[in-house]
Structure formats: C-alpha cells, structure tokens
Design an enzyme around this catalytic site. Structure first.
Site, PDB file in Angstrom:
ATOM      1  N   LYS A  72      -7.198   1.862  -1.068  1.00  0.00           N
ATOM      2  CA  LYS A  72      -7.206   0.577  -0.373  1.00  0.00           C
ATOM      3  C   LYS A  72      -8.284  -0.314  -0.994  1.00  0.00           C
ATOM      4  CE  LYS A  72      -7.150  -1.360   4.317  1.00  0.00           C
ATOM      5  NZ  LYS A  72      -6.935  -1.048   5.744  1.00  0.00           N
ATOM      6  N   ASP A 196      -6.537  -2.721  16.674  1.00  0.00           N
ATOM      7  CA  ASP A 196      -5.411  -3.376  15.990  1.00  0.00           C
ATOM      8  C   ASP A 196      -4.223  -2.421  15.998  1.00  0.00           C
ATOM      9  OD1 ASP A 196      -3.962  -5.329  14.678  1.00  0.00           O
ATOM     10  OD2 ASP A 196      -4.802  -4.902  12.700  1.00  0.00           O
ATOM     11  N   ASN A 201       0.548  -0.422  12.313  1.00  0.00           N
ATOM     12  CA  ASN A 201      -0.560   0.398  11.834  1.00  0.00           C
ATOM     13  C   ASN A 201      -0.422   1.860  12.231  1.00  0.00           C
ATOM     14  OD1 ASN A 201      -1.934  -1.525  10.342  1.00  0.00           O
ATOM     15  ND2 ASN A 201      -2.945  -2.350  12.177  1.00  0.00           N
ATOM     16  N   ASP A 213      -5.448   2.111   9.263  1.00  0.00           N
ATOM     17  CA  ASP A 213      -6.010   0.749   9.350  1.00  0.00           C
ATOM     18  C   ASP A 213      -7.056   0.637  10.457  1.00  0.00           C
ATOM     19  OD1 ASP A 213      -6.367  -1.838   8.620  1.00  0.00           O
ATOM     20  OD2 ASP A 213      -4.397  -2.563   9.232  1.00  0.00           O
TER      21      ASP A 213
HETATM   22  P1  ADP Z   1      -3.789  -3.974   6.077  1.00  0.00           P
HETATM   23  O1  ADP Z   1      -2.881  -4.010   7.270  1.00  0.00           O
HETATM   24  O2  ADP Z   1      -5.165  -4.424   6.372  1.00  0.00           O
HETATM   25  O3  ADP Z   1      -3.196  -4.632   4.876  1.00  0.00           O
HETATM   26  P2  ADP Z   1      -3.359  -1.080   6.165  1.00  0.00           P
HETATM   27  O4  ADP Z   1      -4.456  -0.074   6.165  1.00  0.00           O
HETATM   28  O5  ADP Z   1      -2.607  -1.279   7.423  1.00  0.00           O
HETATM   29  O6  ADP Z   1      -3.983  -2.445   5.630  1.00  0.00           O
HETATM   30  O7  ADP Z   1      -2.351  -0.687   5.014  1.00  0.00           O
HETATM   31  C1  ADP Z   1      -1.250  -1.489   4.692  1.00  0.00           C
HETATM   32  C2  ADP Z   1      -0.002  -0.653   4.479  1.00  0.00           C
HETATM   33  O8  ADP Z   1      -0.229   0.268   3.419  1.00  0.00           O
HETATM   34  C3  ADP Z   1       0.360   0.206   5.663  1.00  0.00           C
HETATM   35  O9  ADP Z   1       1.204  -0.477   6.561  1.00  0.00           O
HETATM   36  C4  ADP Z   1       1.083   1.364   5.031  1.00  0.00           C
HETATM   37  O10 ADP Z   1       2.438   1.035   4.795  1.00  0.00           O
HETATM   38  C5  ADP Z   1       0.376   1.509   3.699  1.00  0.00           C
HETATM   39  N1  ADP Z   1      -0.676   2.542   3.768  1.00  0.00           N
HETATM   40  C6  ADP Z   1      -1.966   2.360   4.140  1.00  0.00           C
HETATM   41  N2  ADP Z   1      -2.668   3.509   4.078  1.00  0.00           N
HETATM   42  C7  ADP Z   1      -1.798   4.451   3.662  1.00  0.00           C
HETATM   43  C8  ADP Z   1      -1.916   5.856   3.394  1.00  0.00           C
HETATM   44  N3  ADP Z   1      -3.075   6.504   3.544  1.00  0.00           N
HETATM   45  N4  ADP Z   1      -0.818   6.519   2.970  1.00  0.00           N
HETATM   46  C9  ADP Z   1       0.360   5.871   2.800  1.00  0.00           C
HETATM   47  N5  ADP Z   1       0.536   4.559   3.030  1.00  0.00           N
HETATM   48  C10 ADP Z   1      -0.532   3.841   3.457  1.00  0.00           C
HETATM   49 MG    MG Z   2      -2.366  -2.831   8.744  1.00  0.00          MG
END
Ligand code: ADP
Ligand code: MG
Length: 369
Positions: A72, A196, A201, A213
């Site tokens: 991330k 959130d 999420n 998230d």
């Molecule tokens: P943000 O909403 O702030 O952009 P998120 O942490 O919700 O960040 O991540 C965005 C998307 O990325 C998630 O909805 C999911 O689809 C994917 N994602 C995030 N973390 C993972 C993970 N550890 N493994 C697989 N997919 C992930």
């Molecule tokens: Mg998110």
C-alpha cells in the site's frame, strides 16, 4: 549479474500503471534490494488516498517459494489528507509527532498507524492482513487472495451462486453475525473502532470476512470514537439489510458491541455468536415494533455522547460561541441540566495508549518487522 538493473526494472513495473514519484520508486527499490519483496506486479486498487499493488516475495531457501504480498503506497497530496485531521486530533497516541505543516510526515504517520492497527487486529485473531514491513509511506502486508495472486473480492461484490433464496439469506445472515463478532472483538480486545467500516473495506476470502483499511481506526479515548462506532454500525446494518438480513436495531448493535458483560475474545467466538443469535431472536418482529425502534435509532444517532472532558470543554471554541451569542448550542448546556451522560474521566486504564506515542518513524531507519 546485473542485479541492480534488474531490480530497477522490477520497480519500474509498478510505475507503468500509475506514476510514482522518485522517492516512492527509491523506497520500492530498497524493499526489493532487502528481499522484503522480490517483484512488484499490477495495481490492485487506485484510490484517493493510496494505491495498492500486488507483489511477490521469495523465501530465501532453495525452493524460493513465492509468497504474495500487498503493498500500500499512501499518496502525499495534502488535500486528501486534510479532513483526516479529525481522526488524529485528540487521540493520545498521536498527539506527539503530529505536524500539520509537514505533509510527508503526516502521511508517514498514517502508514505507521495502519501498520500498528493491523498488528493489533491481526494479533487479536480477526482475519486481516499481517503487517510485514513499513518504510515511510509504503506499507507491505499480507495478501488477501488466492494462490494465483487474484485479490479477494470486496464484500460489496460478493455473489453466491447456485443457492436457493433461503440458503442465500442464511449465508448473509451468518456473515452479519460474523461481522458483529468482529466488531465486538475489535472494540473489546483491540480497543479500536474501525471508523471506516463498510462493504468497501471488508474482503471476502475463504468463507470469511477480512478487515482492511485501518489507518483511520481510533482508540476508545478518541473524543469522537462513539460517533464513529455508530457510523460503522449504520453502514454495516444498511449493507446487510440490502442483502435481506433482519439486522439488530442500531441501538441494540451498539449496546452489544460496547457491553462490558460477556465474552470478548475471538477464542470465545462461539459464545459471542450464541449471544448474538439470542439477540436476533428476541428482536422486534412486528412492523409497529420495528418502526418504533427505527425512530428510536434516529434519536439515538443524533444524541450527543460526550466522551472526554476535552470534547466537552474547548475553552477557545466555547468563548467564541458565547461571544457570538450562540452559547445555547453548547453540549454541556444539557450536561449542566443533567440531561446528558457524564463524560468519562480520561482513560487511564488503557495500558498502551502512552507506550506507543512518539515511536513513529521520524528517522530514515528501515522499519521491517
Ligand atoms: P483505500 O480505500 O484507502 O484506497 P484500502 O486499504 O481499502 O485503501 O485498499 C484498497 C483496495 O485494495 C481494497 O478495497 C482491496 O480491494 C485492495 N486491498 C487492500 N489491501 C489488500 C490486501 N492486503 N490484500 C488484497 N487486496 C487488498
Ligand atoms: Mg478502502
């Protein structure tokens, strides 16, 4: 063996889909050099606040088994993070080291907060990605998805095929119950409120819901934590209602999550589940009763629950209001009249509220964990 050039190539792949700044490229390169990841693949998600990439890591033994990772990368644009200040302000863990004027430091703080919250949630046994490494605004964590590297779907995208209507309804009800269990364990054991939480999420993987998230998740002592919890409960209720589940009233769900009585640990999951099933069975059934609860929910949502003295007494703000002739809107007007619950004294019972403060990454030291 041209290793550096090859590594650079690998880092470049991440750049092809979304422009990454030089600093981020350098950090990815460094993660590769240190074998924390070996390759960065495609982007899984591009969001307002972060991009998430799929990466591969190789074990260092002969087999070089490949492990999937999620990386991330937080964005450093100031606008996006501006309204997040409400989550940080007033939270004791982050009072030190929080600097509005330094955008980069703030983003690093968010990444670090996500790492710490993930660790807590993961350790408590709630399905969630384990944090693997953090460097500045780049967080490497466990990948939630299949062996081929396909990320798990978000809860909102889940469809159950080949089931009868009854089976499908039962499935969603089970997931609702599971979500309430996780919310209770999150609150009671992790001492956190997601803040959130929604079908966006939560990932659905191997028959379970995985919580992700969590950079904005707050502790109980955050002045607005109960407001955030109500918001989470509303989002969860709305979603499961859209999937035909007869949810608890928001008031009941709130009481269930926060109640001091009863099982709190994921190891007692069966007990927690039994309690929820009982609650669901005793919930109102008739339209009239339900409507009444819904109305109560509306009242309940708008009710002001002051939590800490900080929130109740903000001398500067209050002085301004009084000067503007708006003193009657002050929350402790009601408090003084004995209408509102007395705020808790500051939460001295929270053992790790203090110990973690100030250990955010202010140096350039690698934070692999
Ligand atoms: P943000 O909403 O702030 O952009 P998120 O942490 O919700 O960040 O991540 C965005 C998307 O990325 C998630 O909805 C999911 O689809 C994917 N994602 C995030 N973390 C993972 C993970 N550890 N493994 C697989 N997919 C992930
Ligand atoms: Mg998110």
């Amino acid at each position: 063996t041209g290793g550096a050039a090859r590594d650079k190539d690998k880092a470049d792949r991440a750049t092809t889909e979304q422009v990454l700044d030089r600093r981020t490229q350098m950090i990815l390169l460094q993660l590769i050099n240190r074998n924390i990841i070996s390759e960065i693949h495609g982007v899984i998600s591009t969001g307002k606040e972060a991009n998430v990439y799929h990466a591969i890591s190789e074990t260092e033994d002969e087999q070089q088994t490949q492990i999937h990772r999620a990386v991330k990368v937080y964005k450093t644009s100031i606008l996006v993070f501006k309204d997040r200040a409400k989550y940080v302000e007033g939270e004791f863990r982050f009072r030190q080291g929080y600097n509005k004027s330094n955008n980069r430091a703030m983003v690093r703080l968010w990444a670090d907060k996500e790492r710490r919250n993930l660790a807590r949630i993961h350790d408590a046994g709630i399905p969630s990605p384990a944090p693997v490494a953090l460097r500045n605004h780049v967080l490497v964590m466990g990948f939630v998805g299949d062996r081929k590297g396909k990320a798990a779907p978000r809860l909102k995208d889940v469809r159950f095929e080949g089931l009868t209507n009854e089976e499908e309804d039962a499935k969603w009800k089970d997931l609702y119950v599971e979500m309430l269990i996780y919310m209770r364990v999150l609150y009671q054991t992790c001492r956190l409120i997601h803040a959130d939480l929604s079908e966006y999420n939560v990932l659905y993987h191997e028959g379970k819901q995985w919580i992700i998230d969590v950079s904005q998740a707050v502790e109980h002592d955050h002045p607005r934590s109960l407001e955030f919890l109500r918001m989470d409960i509303k989002n969860v209720s709305d979603f499961f209602q859209s999937r035909n589940v007869e949810t608890l009233s928001e008031r009941r769900a709130f009481a269930f999550v926060t109640s001091e009585e009863g099982a709190k640990d994921i190891k007692e999951q069966a007990q927690i589940e039994a309690n929820i099933r009982t609650l669901l069975e005793t919930a109102p059934r008739t339209e009239e009763e339900k409507q009444k609860e819904d109305e109560n929910d509306e009242v309940f949502r708008n009710q002001y629950i002051p939590q800490t003295l900080d929130q109740v007494y903000d001398i500067e703000r209050d002085a301004e209001l009084v000067n503007a002739g708006e003193g009657s809107s002050l929350p402790y007007q009601a408090l003084l009249a004995g209408k509102v619950v007395r705020p808790n004294e500051s939460d001295a019972s929270n053992p790790d509220a203090d110990s973690e403060a100030g250990d955010s990454d202010s140096s350039e030291v690698d934070q692999s964990i």
